[in-house]
Design a protein around this motif. Structure first.
Motif, PDB file in Angstrom:
ATOM      1  N   GLN A 140       0.824  -1.206   0.000  1.00 50.06           N
ATOM      2  CA  GLN A 140       0.000   0.000   0.000  1.00 50.06           C
ATOM      3  C   GLN A 140       0.867   1.269   0.000  1.00 50.06           C
ATOM      4  O   GLN A 140       0.541   2.260  -0.667  1.00 50.06           O
ATOM      5  CB  GLN A 140      -0.944   0.014   1.207  1.00 50.06           C
ATOM      6  CG  GLN A 140      -1.901  -1.169   1.278  1.00 50.06           C
ATOM      7  CD  GLN A 140      -2.748  -1.358   0.032  1.00 50.06           C
ATOM      8  OE1 GLN A 140      -3.060  -0.391  -0.670  1.00 50.06           O
ATOM      9  NE2 GLN A 140      -3.099  -2.607  -0.259  1.00 50.06           N
ATOM     10  N   ILE A 141       1.988   1.212   0.726  1.00 47.73           N
ATOM     11  CA  ILE A 141       2.911   2.355   0.745  1.00 47.73           C
ATOM     12  C   ILE A 141       3.513   2.558  -0.636  1.00 47.73           C
ATOM     13  O   ILE A 141       3.676   3.685  -1.109  1.00 47.73           O
ATOM     14  CB  ILE A 141       4.009   2.132   1.805  1.00 47.73           C
ATOM     15  CG1 ILE A 141       3.408   2.241   3.222  1.00 47.73           C
ATOM     16  CG2 ILE A 141       5.137   3.148   1.644  1.00 47.73           C
ATOM     17  CD1 ILE A 141       4.357   1.824   4.320  1.00 47.73           C
ATOM     18  N   SER A 142       3.846   1.462  -1.329  1.00 45.13           N
ATOM     19  CA  SER A 142       4.413   1.573  -2.681  1.00 45.13           C
ATOM     20  C   SER A 142       3.417   2.210  -3.642  1.00 45.13           C
ATOM     21  O   SER A 142       3.803   2.858  -4.614  1.00 45.13           O
ATOM     22  CB  SER A 142       4.834   0.192  -3.202  1.00 45.13           C
ATOM     23  OG  SER A 142       3.707  -0.599  -3.544  1.00 45.13           O
ATOM     24  N   LEU A 143       2.115   2.021  -3.374  1.00 44.86           N
ATOM     25  CA  LEU A 143       1.072   2.639  -4.201  1.00 44.86           C
ATOM     26  C   LEU A 143       0.724   4.052  -3.724  1.00 44.86           C
ATOM     27  O   LEU A 143      -0.122   4.716  -4.341  1.00 44.86           O
ATOM     28  CB  LEU A 143      -0.204   1.780  -4.162  1.00 44.86           C
ATOM     29  CG  LEU A 143      -0.115   0.353  -4.720  1.00 44.86           C
ATOM     30  CD1 LEU A 143      -1.455  -0.358  -4.553  1.00 44.86           C
ATOM     31  CD2 LEU A 143       0.307   0.363  -6.179  1.00 44.86           C
ATOM     32  N   LYS A 144       1.369   4.469  -2.605  1.00 42.04           N
ATOM     33  CA  LYS A 144       1.074   5.753  -1.965  1.00 42.04           C
ATOM     34  C   LYS A 144      -0.372   5.823  -1.455  1.00 42.04           C
ATOM     35  O   LYS A 144      -0.961   6.895  -1.356  1.00 42.04           O
ATOM     36  CB  LYS A 144       1.374   6.927  -2.917  1.00 42.04           C
ATOM     37  CG  LYS A 144       2.819   6.960  -3.396  1.00 42.04           C
ATOM     38  CD  LYS A 144       3.137   8.243  -4.114  1.00 42.04           C
ATOM     39  CE  LYS A 144       4.550   8.234  -4.690  1.00 42.04           C
ATOM     40  NZ  LYS A 144       5.589   7.844  -3.749  1.00 42.04           N
ATOM     41  N   ALA A 145      -0.931   4.644  -1.158  1.00 40.88           N
ATOM     42  CA  ALA A 145      -2.278   4.595  -0.580  1.00 40.88           C
ATOM     43  C   ALA A 145      -2.246   4.921   0.906  1.00 40.88           C
ATOM     44  O   ALA A 145      -3.256   5.344   1.482  1.00 40.88           O
ATOM     45  CB  ALA A 145      -2.890   3.213  -0.791  1.00 40.88           C
ATOM     46  N   CYS A 146      -1.094   4.706   1.547  1.00 41.29           N
ATOM     47  CA  CYS A 146      -0.891   5.122   2.935  1.00 41.29           C
ATOM     48  C   CYS A 146       0.597   5.444   3.093  1.00 41.29           C
ATOM     49  O   CYS A 146       1.408   5.108   2.224  1.00 41.29           O
ATOM     50  CB  CYS A 146      -1.353   4.060   3.935  1.00 41.29           C
ATOM     51  SG  CYS A 146      -0.435   2.522   3.854  1.00 41.29           S
ATOM     52  N   ASN A 147       0.952   6.098   4.197  1.00 40.85           N
ATOM     53  CA  ASN A 147       2.338   6.563   4.331  1.00 40.85           C
ATOM     54  C   ASN A 147       3.080   5.936   5.507  1.00 40.85           C
ATOM     55  O   ASN A 147       4.184   6.351   5.835  1.00 40.85           O
ATOM     56  CB  ASN A 147       2.382   8.096   4.463  1.00 40.85           C
ATOM     57  CG  ASN A 147       1.513   8.602   5.605  1.00 40.85           C
ATOM     58  OD1 ASN A 147       1.145   7.832   6.492  1.00 40.85           O
ATOM     59  ND2 ASN A 147       1.172   9.886   5.566  1.00 40.85           N
ATOM     60  N   LYS A 148       2.481   4.926   6.155  1.00 43.72           N
ATOM     61  CA  LYS A 148       3.171   4.271   7.263  1.00 43.72           C
ATOM     62  C   LYS A 148       2.725   2.820   7.367  1.00 43.72           C
ATOM     63  O   LYS A 148       1.616   2.456   6.958  1.00 43.72           O
ATOM     64  CB  LYS A 148       2.917   5.003   8.580  1.00 43.72           C
ATOM     65  CG  LYS A 148       1.461   5.019   9.005  1.00 43.72           C
ATOM     66  CD  LYS A 148       1.272   5.798  10.296  1.00 43.72           C
ATOM     67  CE  LYS A 148      -0.218   5.854  10.665  1.00 43.72           C
ATOM     68  NZ  LYS A 148      -0.433   6.621  11.901  1.00 43.72           N
ATOM     69  N   ASN A 149       3.612   2.016   7.915  1.00 47.32           N
ATOM     70  CA  ASN A 149       3.321   0.605   8.112  1.00 47.32           C
ATOM     71  C   ASN A 149       3.100   0.359   9.605  1.00 47.32           C
ATOM     72  O   ASN A 149       4.052   0.390  10.385  1.00 47.32           O
ATOM     73  CB  ASN A 149       4.485  -0.256   7.599  1.00 47.32           C
ATOM     74  CG  ASN A 149       4.133  -1.728   7.517  1.00 47.32           C
ATOM     75  OD1 ASN A 149       3.286  -2.210   8.262  1.00 47.32           O
ATOM     76  ND2 ASN A 149       4.791  -2.451   6.629  1.00 47.32           N
ATOM     77  N   PRO A 150       1.858   0.107  10.021  1.00 42.36           N
ATOM     78  CA  PRO A 150       1.581  -0.050  11.459  1.00 42.36           C
ATOM     79  C   PRO A 150       2.195  -1.314  12.053  1.00 42.36           C
ATOM     80  O   PRO A 150       2.180  -1.490  13.268  1.00 42.36           O
ATOM     81  CB  PRO A 150       0.051  -0.117  11.507  1.00 42.36           C
ATOM     82  CG  PRO A 150      -0.345  -0.629  10.163  1.00 42.36           C
ATOM     83  CD  PRO A 150       0.653  -0.056   9.204  1.00 42.36           C
ATOM     84  N   ILE A 151       2.725  -2.186  11.216  1.00 41.47           N
ATOM     85  CA  ILE A 151       3.319  -3.429  11.705  1.00 41.47           C
ATOM     86  C   ILE A 151       4.799  -3.249  12.027  1.00 41.47           C
ATOM     87  O   ILE A 151       5.386  -4.058  12.749  1.00 41.47           O
ATOM     88  CB  ILE A 151       3.157  -4.564  10.654  1.00 41.47           C
ATOM     89  CG1 ILE A 151       1.724  -4.607  10.126  1.00 41.47           C
ATOM     90  CG2 ILE A 151       3.529  -5.919  11.245  1.00 41.47           C
ATOM     91  CD1 ILE A 151       0.686  -4.969  11.141  1.00 41.47           C
ATOM     92  N   ASP A 152       5.408  -2.168  11.519  1.00 39.14           N
ATOM     93  CA  ASP A 152       6.858  -2.007  11.639  1.00 39.14           C
ATOM     94  C   ASP A 152       7.350  -2.034  13.083  1.00 39.14           C
ATOM     95  O   ASP A 152       8.449  -2.508  13.355  1.00 39.14           O
ATOM     96  CB  ASP A 152       7.303  -0.694  10.974  1.00 39.14           C
ATOM     97  CG  ASP A 152       7.473  -0.865   9.466  1.00 39.14           C
ATOM     98  OD1 ASP A 152       7.467  -2.028   9.003  1.00 39.14           O
ATOM     99  OD2 ASP A 152       7.574   0.149   8.763  1.00 39.14           O
ATOM    100  N   HIS A 153       6.573  -1.518  14.003  1.00 36.51           N
ATOM    101  CA  HIS A 153       7.024  -1.431  15.401  1.00 36.51           C
ATOM    102  C   HIS A 153       6.419  -2.532  16.275  1.00 36.51           C
ATOM    103  O   HIS A 153       6.472  -2.455  17.504  1.00 36.51           O
ATOM    104  CB  HIS A 153       6.684  -0.057  15.977  1.00 36.51           C
ATOM    105  CG  HIS A 153       7.311   1.078  15.214  1.00 36.51           C
ATOM    106  ND1 HIS A 153       8.670   1.258  15.145  1.00 36.51           N
ATOM    107  CD2 HIS A 153       6.759   2.050  14.445  1.00 36.51           C
ATOM    108  CE1 HIS A 153       8.934   2.309  14.395  1.00 36.51           C
ATOM    109  NE2 HIS A 153       7.790   2.818  13.956  1.00 36.51           N
ATOM    110  N   VAL A 154       5.865  -3.557  15.628  1.00 36.15           N
ATOM    111  CA  VAL A 154       5.296  -4.693  16.358  1.00 36.15           C
ATOM    112  C   VAL A 154       6.257  -5.866  16.248  1.00 36.15           C
ATOM    113  O   VAL A 154       6.654  -6.261  15.142  1.00 36.15           O
ATOM    114  CB  VAL A 154       3.912  -5.092  15.792  1.00 36.15           C
ATOM    115  CG1 VAL A 154       3.355  -6.290  16.545  1.00 36.15           C
ATOM    116  CG2 VAL A 154       2.952  -3.906  15.862  1.00 36.15           C
ATOM    117  N   SER A 155       6.653  -6.415  17.387  1.00 31.08           N
ATOM    118  CA  SER A 155       7.624  -7.514  17.384  1.00 31.08           C
ATOM    119  C   SER A 155       6.943  -8.839  17.086  1.00 31.08           C
ATOM    120  O   SER A 155       5.802  -9.085  17.506  1.00 31.08           O
ATOM    121  CB  SER A 155       8.324  -7.607  18.751  1.00 31.08           C
ATOM    122  OG  SER A 155       9.008  -6.407  19.033  1.00 31.08           O
ATOM    123  N   ASN A 156       7.658  -9.684  16.372  1.00 33.80           N
ATOM    124  CA  ASN A 156       7.159 -11.040  16.120  1.00 33.80           C
ATOM    125  C   ASN A 156       7.182 -11.848  17.409  1.00 33.80           C
ATOM    126  O   ASN A 156       8.079 -11.662  18.243  1.00 33.80           O
ATOM    127  CB  ASN A 156       8.036 -11.745  15.089  1.00 33.80           C
ATOM    128  CG  ASN A 156       7.654 -11.375  13.670  1.00 33.80           C
ATOM    129  OD1 ASN A 156       6.581 -10.839  13.421  1.00 33.80           O
ATOM    130  ND2 ASN A 156       8.548 -11.645  12.732  1.00 33.80           N
TER     131      ASN A 156
END
Length: 317
Positions: free
Chosen positions: A107-123
């Protein structure tokens, strides 16, 4: 042929899509279409992405968040807590996070949103997993289980021999085509995940049994023209579920009580190669793993072998 598992997946897809709002459903379908068209992922993998994202979208809708593109990290954490209350496995949660990361990157690559809410979530921390396998004696018993006087069981004998000789996936085996077998060169061309091809040597035993099967049994199974090497009793392409049931049947005949999975022979192939001194990178190429880290689940075998070599040959071992 529609199997029970395929029908249940289709039913689940219909059920999930019927309760998703139109915007989220469209976002998910566009993403999984991209995975199939551009990444060449298998239908099973694409279905897994769709299911993971649809269940997340439904949770968000229940929380009055109707737009998947407007999600904060704390809402992802709430969903993980929800999964915990449902006692869902850590492994499936890790798979969801992987699916969601890929979705939001797209979605970020399509510029549909500007942040990834998963980036700061640990596996979640997953327990170390060592695949179940069979000893060499158990494999021999399994290979000897089919009744060679029966055309179907002679086919199964050739399939089991090829599975153990090459380490190919069951899905790759049942979809093997006649033009992919190079009998004179002793190799087969295996089409793996994402349509990637690899050449794998068959070995003398597997080559012998495939030749025997092709000469004595395949014509009896060919009720209609087909390029499939191992057709079902109806002359159709066999499902992997069908062959999995055949493996379990022969394990019972052979008196093998060890827990089996569809990948058991694949694991035995890799484990026995390493036991006999094969390099991990060679095993990686034969298995068709794109990343060595995937193959490293077998390093425990290599470590055990190194320890035994040291104990056997070192003066102070």
């Amino acid at each position: 042929m529609v199997t029970a598992s395929n029908k249940s997946r289709k039913d689940e897809k219909v059920k999930l899509s019927s309760v998703l709002n139109a915007q989220n459903a469209q976002l998910i379908e566009a993403f999984v279409d991209m995975l199939w068209l551009e990444k060449g992922l298998s239908q099973n993998t694409v279905n897994a992405y769709r299911t993971d994202l649809s269940k997340f979208a439904l949770f968000l809708q229940d929380e009055r968040v109707d737009d998947m593109l407007n999600v904060e990290s704390f809402q992802v954490s709430d969903y993980l807590a929800h999964r915990l209350t449902k006692k869902l496995s850590q492994r499936s949660t890790a798979r969801f996070l992987s699916s969601a990361r890929a979705f939001y990157r797209y979605q970020i690559s399509l510029k549909a949103c500007n942040k990834n809410p998963i980036d700061h979530v640990s596996n979640p921390k997953l327990p170390s997993y060592l695949p179940g396998t069979l000893s060499e004696a158990q494999v021999e018993a399994l290979l000897d289980a089919p009744d060679l006087s029966d055309a179907v069981q002679l086919r199964d004998k050739a399939m089991l021999e090829l599975l153990y000789a090459t380490g190919m996936r069951v899905s790759e085996l049942v979809n093997l085509q006649m033009h992919e077998i190079g009998m004179l060169q002793g190799v087969i061309r295996v089409t793996g995940k994402g349509g990637k091809e690899r050449l794998v040597p068959m070995g003398e035993h597997a080559t012998h049994w495939i030749k025997t099967y092709l000469k004595e049994a395949r014509a009896q199974l060919m009720t209609k023209p087909s390029n499939t090497v191992f057709p079902s009793k109806r002359g159709l392409t066999m499902t992997r579920q069908t062959f999995w049931h055949r493996i379990k049947h022969y394990a019972k005949v052979a008196g093998i009580n060890t827990h089996l999975s569809p990948h058991t022979m694949r694991h035995a192939f890799a484990t026995h190669l390493l036991n006999h001194g094969a390099d991990l990178r060679v095993v990686q190429m034969l298995l068709g793993h794109s990343d060595l880290s995937t193959t490293q689940i077998y390093t425990h075998v290599a470590k055990e072998r190194l320890q035994s070599l040291v104990q056997e040959h070192h003066p102070r071992g």
